[in-house]
Design a protein around this motif. Structure first.
Motif, PDB file in Angstrom:
ATOM      1  N   ASN A 101      -6.818  -4.407   4.732  1.00 28.75           N
ATOM      2  CA  ASN A 101      -7.023  -2.853   4.665  1.00 28.75           C
ATOM      3  C   ASN A 101      -8.259  -2.460   5.414  1.00 28.75           C
ATOM      4  O   ASN A 101      -8.626  -1.317   5.464  1.00 28.75           O
ATOM      5  N   ARG A 149     -12.698   0.107  -9.843  1.00 32.88           N
ATOM      6  CA  ARG A 149     -11.288   0.278  -9.217  1.00 32.88           C
ATOM      7  C   ARG A 149     -10.353   0.046 -10.691  1.00 32.88           C
ATOM      8  O   ARG A 149      -9.503   0.998 -10.731  1.00 32.88           O
ATOM      9  N   ASN A 153      -7.744  -4.717  -2.132  1.00 36.94           N
ATOM     10  CA  ASN A 153      -7.988  -4.107  -0.915  1.00 36.94           C
ATOM     11  C   ASN A 153      -8.026  -5.003   0.362  1.00 36.94           C
ATOM     12  O   ASN A 153      -8.779  -4.860   1.148  1.00 36.94           O
ATOM     13  N   ARG A 171     -10.238   3.452 -12.008  1.00 38.24           N
ATOM     14  CA  ARG A 171      -9.425   4.416 -11.122  1.00 38.24           C
ATOM     15  C   ARG A 171      -7.872   4.103 -11.282  1.00 38.24           C
ATOM     16  O   ARG A 171      -7.034   5.061 -11.460  1.00 38.24           O
ATOM     17  N   TRP A 172      -7.382   2.684 -11.404  1.00 40.21           N
ATOM     18  CA  TRP A 172      -6.223   2.400 -11.705  1.00 40.21           C
ATOM     19  C   TRP A 172      -5.894   1.558 -12.712  1.00 40.21           C
ATOM     20  O   TRP A 172      -5.130   0.629 -13.002  1.00 40.21           O
ATOM     21  N   VAL A 177      -3.387  -5.314  -3.210  1.00 42.91           N
ATOM     22  CA  VAL A 177      -4.046  -4.076  -2.810  1.00 42.91           C
ATOM     23  C   VAL A 177      -4.750  -3.601  -3.643  1.00 42.91           C
ATOM     24  O   VAL A 177      -5.640  -2.995  -3.328  1.00 42.91           O
ATOM     25  N   TYR A 225       0.771  -1.138   0.003  1.00 44.62           N
ATOM     26  CA  TYR A 225       0.042  -0.081  -0.067  1.00 44.62           C
ATOM     27  C   TYR A 225       0.622   1.180   0.122  1.00 44.62           C
ATOM     28  O   TYR A 225       0.377   2.214  -0.391  1.00 44.62           O
ATOM     29  N   SER A 246      -2.743  -0.448   5.004  1.00 46.69           N
ATOM     30  CA  SER A 246      -2.320   1.126   4.253  1.00 46.69           C
ATOM     31  C   SER A 246      -1.620   1.914   5.289  1.00 46.69           C
ATOM     32  O   SER A 246      -1.180   3.087   4.936  1.00 46.69           O
TER      33      SER A 246
HETATM   34  C1  NAG Z   1      -7.177   1.414   2.188  1.00 46.15           C
HETATM   35  O1  NAG Z   1      -7.994   2.011   3.384  1.00 46.15           O
HETATM   36  C2  NAG Z   1      -7.999   3.337   3.302  1.00 46.15           C
HETATM   37  C3  NAG Z   1      -9.094   3.623   4.532  1.00 46.15           C
HETATM   38  O2  NAG Z   1     -10.112   3.032   4.380  1.00 46.15           O
HETATM   39  C4  NAG Z   1      -8.516   4.047   1.852  1.00 46.15           C
HETATM   40  O3  NAG Z   1      -8.403   5.433   2.031  1.00 46.15           O
HETATM   41  C5  NAG Z   1      -7.598   3.439   0.778  1.00 46.15           C
HETATM   42  O4  NAG Z   1      -8.222   3.889  -0.433  1.00 46.15           O
HETATM   43  C6  NAG Z   1      -7.634   1.991   0.893  1.00 46.15           C
HETATM   44  N1  NAG Z   1      -6.547   1.455  -0.267  1.00 46.15           N
HETATM   45  C7  NAG Z   1      -6.799   1.098  -1.238  1.00 46.15           C
HETATM   46  C8  NAG Z   1      -5.986   0.728  -2.209  1.00 46.15           C
HETATM   47  O5  NAG Z   1      -8.042   0.700  -1.527  1.00 46.15           O
END
Ligand code: NAG
Ligand code: NAG
Length: 496
Positions: free
Chosen positions: A399, A483, A396, A486-487, A393, A311, A408
């Motif tokens: 996380n 997602r 998610n 976004r990425w 990652v 992360y 993260s």
């Molecule tokens: C990981 O969690 C944080 C807090 O919830 C969030 O802001 C972040 O986007 C997450 N990371 C990913 C790669 O999704």
């Protein structure tokens, strides 16, 4: 019905982790932990849980995509050059009179490490056994998703598409995949060397540096901005906290040697515990450190990989996207018949493979990208340590805000955080694997998907509206698309 609980439980650890108990440390106490389970990417294959998390009751698997790191190697080039080699040379050049004549460190007098430049990066003999074991283990776990074992009639079925196993194109990946095939398929299907018979089973080599994502299992190798060096800086900050304490302790044990040790040497010895065990089944270095010191080096790796492929790198979700998108496509597979889509006639593929194999040729390159429609129900791909981490990652994993230290969150460098969710020993050990499992349940029209890391179900935070922490298929479908948007544009973030 396919539930996962009938798996044999005991043999898992016995096979891969060499038995070296008890681990004595210099105060004569027995270590409580097995260091080989705390060495992150140097840990030989092991399943962190006693048995895989079963599916919810009355549920059955439909399709599974698997991303698997290659098996144990005889040493990693960078780790050897940067850390182990300087230590090996230091000991080799040291005045012998500095070595103790008794006790745990006596071995230094005639120590000759099996970790040598010539064999770095090669899969070890034990690594091949482990991969073969993994093949059997995956077969046991997902039996109904495999092609049948029995011999088909001598008349070749031209319309049948072989079951494919994909591998990144480095030798260590190919060797691992071949051993996996030998373990998971009967010999009449596995081919002599595990390359597949080309008819029922086919090993497909995916070029490492292919730029179009859907053809590559190793997008980071085609990404110019990806690098590994900068993550050494935070990791070494942490090393500078714990290693001096170890050196201090060693002054009381091997004072003359300790005088010449630097922080990197402590790391080198802890790495050698892993690689020597992989190479020859045991290592003196596994007996020289306390539990705390092993947990400290585990944290070192977790810090490093947080920044390199977790992360802590903005590239990670971009580089995890390709496999997840491909997996989603494969899990969605609407196919019921033998053929592939895209106007492709499967028997071209078969014939190409068969003739290539007959000519004693190399593995086939993929004619179809992995994201084409394939008929098979289980999709294994072999790759490098980075990919399972990137995928974690993107999905998610680890996380959730319910963790006290989600993956993260920035890891502090002045102290170890023991209740952290980011534990790379559980994710990127040799043969570490991430599975996406699609399943349905009796008396229920929904379809679900869950993520399983080395046998343990893990929540995809934000996609958890299914049974027992899984995600509804429809939610997953949209969530991955969002997602991926976004990425999605990894080529642009990869340009220097
Ligand atoms: C990981 O969690 C944080 C807090 O919830 C969030 O802001 C972040 O986007 C997450 N990371 C990913 C790669 O999704
Ligand atoms: C596979 O990926 C390629 C390249 O991104 C894309 O053009 C194609 O539409 C994809 N095919 C499927 C079936 O998703």
């Amino acid at each position: 019905m396919l539930v996962l609980s009938f798996l044999p439980v005991l043999p898992l650890l016995a096979v891969a982790i060499p038995t070296q108990q008890p681990f004595l440390h210099p105060n004569g106490e027995t270590n409580k932990i097995n260091p080989l389970k705390h060495l992150s990417a140097i840990s030989p294959f092991y399943i962190p849980t006693e048995q895989p998390t079963p599916l919810p009751p009355n549920c059955e698997l439909d399709r599974v995509s698997l991303l698997i790191r290659h098996s144990s190697i005889m040493g990693n080039d960078d780790e050897f050059e940067q850390t182990m080699q300087p230590f090996i040379e230091k000991i080799g050049n040291m005045d012998q009179s500095k070595f103790p004549q008794e006790g745990l460190w006596k071995f230094l007098n005639d120590w000759d490490t099996p970790i040598k430049e010539e064999t770095l990066e090669a899969v070890s003999p034990q690594g091949k056994k482990d991969a073969k074991f993994l093949g059997k283990y995956i077969r046991d776990q997902y039996q109904p998703l495999f092609p049948p074992k029995k011999k088909t009639s001598t008349k070749k079925d031209k319309n049948k598409t072989p079951y494919k196993v994909w591998t990144a194109s480095s030798t260590r990946d190919i060797d691992t995949a071949k051993s996996y095939i030998k373990g998971g398929f009967p010999s009449h299907q596995s081919g002599d060397d595990g390359e597949g018979d080309g008819e029922v089973v086919q090993l497909v080599k995916v070029p490492n540096k292919a730029r179009d994502w859907d053809r590559s299992l190793t997008p980071h190798k085609a990404c110019d901005t990806f690098e590994k060096l900068s993550s050494l800086e935070p990791a070494n900050k942490w090393l500078a906290v714990y290693a001096p304490k170890v050196i201090e302790r060693l002054r009381g044990v091997i004072p003359k040697v300790a005088d010449e040790l630097i922080d990197q040497d402590i790391l080198a010895m802890q790495m050698l515990c892993g690689y020597e065990s992989i190479a020859v089944g045991h290592s003196h270095f596994c007996h020289l450190f306390t539990d705390e010191e092993w947990l400290d080096v585990e944290y070192y790796f977790d810090v490093r990989f947080h920044y390199m492929m977790g992360y802590g790198s903005s590239l990670s979700p971009y580089l995890g996207m390709p496999w997840v998108k491909t997996a989603k496509h494969l899990l969605a597979g609407k196919d019921t018949k033998g053929g592939d889509e895209d106007g492709h006639t499967p028997n071209q593929d078969d014939e190409g493979t068969l003739s290539a194999l007959k000519k004693g040729g190399k593995l086939p390159e993929p004619k179809l990208p992995p994201n084409a429609t394939h008929t098979q129900l289980l999709h294994p791909s072999f790759t490098h340590r980075e990919s399972p981490a990137f995928v974690a990652v993107f999905l998610n994993l680890f996380n959730s805000s319910s963790h006290s230290h989600p993956a993260s969150e920035i890891p502090p460098l002045d102290r170890r955080v023991d209740d952290r969710a980011w534990r790379t020993s559980h994710l990127v050990s040799f043969l570490g694997h991430v599975a996406l499992e699609r399943f349905h349940c009796k008396g229920d029209k929904e379809e679900y998907v869950r993520a399983v890391v080395n046998g343990r179900a893990e929540k995809m935070s934000g996609c958890e509206d299914g049974k027992e922490g899984s995600c509804r298929w429809k939610t997953f479908d949209n969530w991955v698309d969002e997602r991926a948007e976004r990425w999605g544009d990894w080529e642009s973030v990869c340009e220097k």
